[in-house]
Design an enzyme around this catalytic site. Structure first.
Site, PDB file in Angstrom:
ATOM      1  N   HIS A 198     -21.685 -19.945   3.974  1.00  0.00           N
ATOM      2  CA  HIS A 198     -21.638 -20.396   2.576  1.00  0.00           C
ATOM      3  C   HIS A 198     -22.172 -19.260   1.935  1.00  0.00           C
ATOM      4  O   HIS A 198     -22.954 -19.710   0.685  1.00  0.00           O
ATOM      5  CB  HIS A 198     -22.699 -21.566   2.695  1.00  0.00           C
ATOM      6  N   GLU A 230      -9.649  -5.430  -5.360  1.00  0.00           N
ATOM      7  CA  GLU A 230      -9.357  -6.289  -6.229  1.00  0.00           C
ATOM      8  C   GLU A 230      -7.902  -6.833  -6.053  1.00  0.00           C
ATOM      9  O   GLU A 230      -7.253  -7.688  -6.167  1.00  0.00           O
ATOM     10  CB  GLU A 230      -9.727  -6.173  -7.759  1.00  0.00           C
ATOM     11  N   LYS A 254     -19.909   2.401 -14.860  1.00  0.00           N
ATOM     12  CA  LYS A 254     -19.145   1.386 -13.912  1.00  0.00           C
ATOM     13  C   LYS A 254     -18.150   2.302 -12.861  1.00  0.00           C
ATOM     14  O   LYS A 254     -17.522   3.334 -13.348  1.00  0.00           O
ATOM     15  CB  LYS A 254     -18.213   0.735 -14.732  1.00  0.00           C
ATOM     16  N   SER A 308     -14.612   2.278 -16.244  1.00  0.00           N
ATOM     17  CA  SER A 308     -14.518   1.630 -17.317  1.00  0.00           C
ATOM     18  C   SER A 308     -14.421   2.509 -18.522  1.00  0.00           C
ATOM     19  O   SER A 308     -14.951   3.323 -18.751  1.00  0.00           O
ATOM     20  CB  SER A 308     -15.819   0.680 -17.388  1.00  0.00           C
TER      21      SER A 308
END
Ligand code: ARG
Length: 462
Positions: free
Chosen positions: A156, A290, A283, A277
């Protein structure tokens, strides 16, 4: 003029050509079409349709075309041919005149395309097999390098019980081995040759179908001509293999994205598989992961699209089936690239063993151990579970780990708790206690690692 021009008085419309022509995408089947054509030329020579001299001339020209195809020198973009089959026939006629016009005797583009695509799928199954093996090798080596690292295991997405990082990595090895198994099942099932089935009913020429099948590396000829020209199960199976494997990669990607997050901080990814970024200088985004996750969508889509295309199609060949190609070509390419980028990502992983262990300790992952300890002292499990739960609540209130609570506090929940509880609550102890087959203890993990390594060396020899 189109292959089928004789019966027609008018030409095709431009829009019809745009919808109908497949050369812009089926040109990737050029080599397979040429190989199939060589086998066919031999078959019709054996059947007495062409002479041995004619066959050898055809074979020589087809081989020259294979060489041009391999060098990327066949100019498909400049061609006005409808598909790869008419392109090859036109190239033969251009070089050999009437002899080129003889090759198609007894053959149809229906058994031809079915053969070409099977050859393509079979060849790509071999490449994908190698790609999958490379990912497995990377996971195994990452597991080996980081054999001692313990981190939280989750259910979970809540910290559940500590596990070894190696155990996590080897879980994906199991999945990818199943992906390999599926590919080899598919290869066995699809390895039958459609050539000789003609348009749908078989051919009247005296073709030795077993011989063509053997020449093209098939185990046997397809046994029913109607089925042979209209079967695309092997494409669907490959799309299913790709989808399942992409789903596995996406789960691995999701785990790693989380491990790499500022919140978890268990791993760092290499610069070569991340991006920055445009606005926020600090970043470093896990883009490769992804995209592994993201590309699943289109691969699953290709499987769904072909299932819907094939649904309800009457026997035998229908032009709808031309829609089988772009999806499978793209799915295989995406899967291939995703497997290779997975290798780069896994090879770039640097673990922060200290943070992993701290997170494993902080999550009360040893609460089950406390319950088991009480069970060992005669407390029924349900009551032990309840006591351990209350201890967690107190520890939470005080912002401490269970093992940081003094014995008096612990005794307040059960008189049976003694000094000997502390070693039981230690991370390594509770991980290594899971020495059951398939568990996360050092012993089974080392065994699994050895097994994976010997699987790899055996697989490399196959
Ligand atoms: N381009 C076609 C395909 O991919 C080849 C078969 C054409 N057959 C036909 N009867 N028109 O399916």
């Amino acid at each position: 003029m189109a292959l089928w021009g004789g019966r027609f008085q008018g030409g095709s419309s431009a829009m019809f050509r745009q919808v109908n022509d497949s050369l812009p995408f089926d040109n990737v089947l050029a080599v397979q079409d040429l190989q199939g054509s060589i086998a066919w030329s031999r078959a019709i020579a054996r059947a007495g349709v062409i002479s041995a001299a004619e066959q050898s001339q055809l074979e020589q020209t087809l081989n020259e075309l294979i060489a041009l195809a391999n060098e990327g020198k066949l100019d498909f973009a400049a061609s006005t041919e409808e598909d790869i089959h008419s392109f090859v026939e036109a190239a033969l006629i251009e070089r050999l005149g009437d002899l080129g016009r003889k090759l198609h005797t007894g053959r149809s583009r229906n058994d031809q395309v079915a053969t070409d695509l099977r050859l393509w799928v079979r060849e790509h199954c071999e490449h994908l097999n190698q790609d999958l093996t490379r990912v497995i090798a990377s996971l195994v080596s990452s597991a080996e390098t980081n054999q001692q690292v313990i981190m939280p295991g989750y259910t979970h997405l809540q910290r559940a019980q500590p596990v070894r990082y190696a155990h996590w990595a080897l879980a994906y090895v199991e999945m990818l081995k199943r992906d390999l198994g599926r590919l080899s099942d598919l290869t066995k099932r699809m390895n039958q040759c459609p050539l000789g089935c003609g348009a749908l009913a078989g051919t009247t020429y005296d073709i030795d179908r077993q011989e063509i099948a053997t020449e093209l590396g098939f185990d046997s000829p397809c046994l029913n001509s109607l089925d042979a020209v209209s079967d695309r199960d092997y494409v669907l199976e490959l799309l299913f293999c790709a989808s399942t494997s992409m789903m596995h990669l996406s789960r691995m990607a999701e785990d790693l994205i989380f491990f790499n997050s500022g919140e978890a901080g268990f791993i760092r990814l290499g610069d070569q598989v991340t991006s920055g970024s445009s606005l926020m200088p600090q970043k470093k985004n896990p883009d490769a992961l992804e995209l592994l996750r993201g590309k699943c969508g289109r691969v699953f889509g290709h499987l769904q699209a072909l299932l819907v295309t094939m649904k309800g199609l009457p026997l035998a060949y229908n032009k709808d089936m031309q829609e089988d190609k772009e999806g499978v070509f793209d799915a295989v390419n995406q899967w291939h690239c995703c497997l290779l980028i997975s290798v780069e990502v896994i090879d770039s992983i640097k673990l922060d063993a200290e943070r992993c262990a701290r997170a494993a300790r902080e999550g009360y992952a040893n609460a089950t151990e406390l319950a088991d300890y009480l069970v060992g002292k005669g407390t029924p499990f349900r009551s032990a579970h309840d006591i351990a739960g209350q201890v967690v609540l107190t520890a939470l209130d005080q912002g401490k780990a269970i093992e940081q609570l003094p014995l008096e506090t612990l005794k307040g929940y059960s008189e049976l708790i003694e000094e000997d509880v502390y070693p039981v609550l230690q991370l390594e102890y509770l991980v290594d206690k899971r020495h059951i087959l398939g568990g996360t203890g050092a012993k089974p993990v080392n065994k699994a690692l050895d097994a994976a390594k010997s699987w790899l060396s055996q697989h490399a020899q196959e």
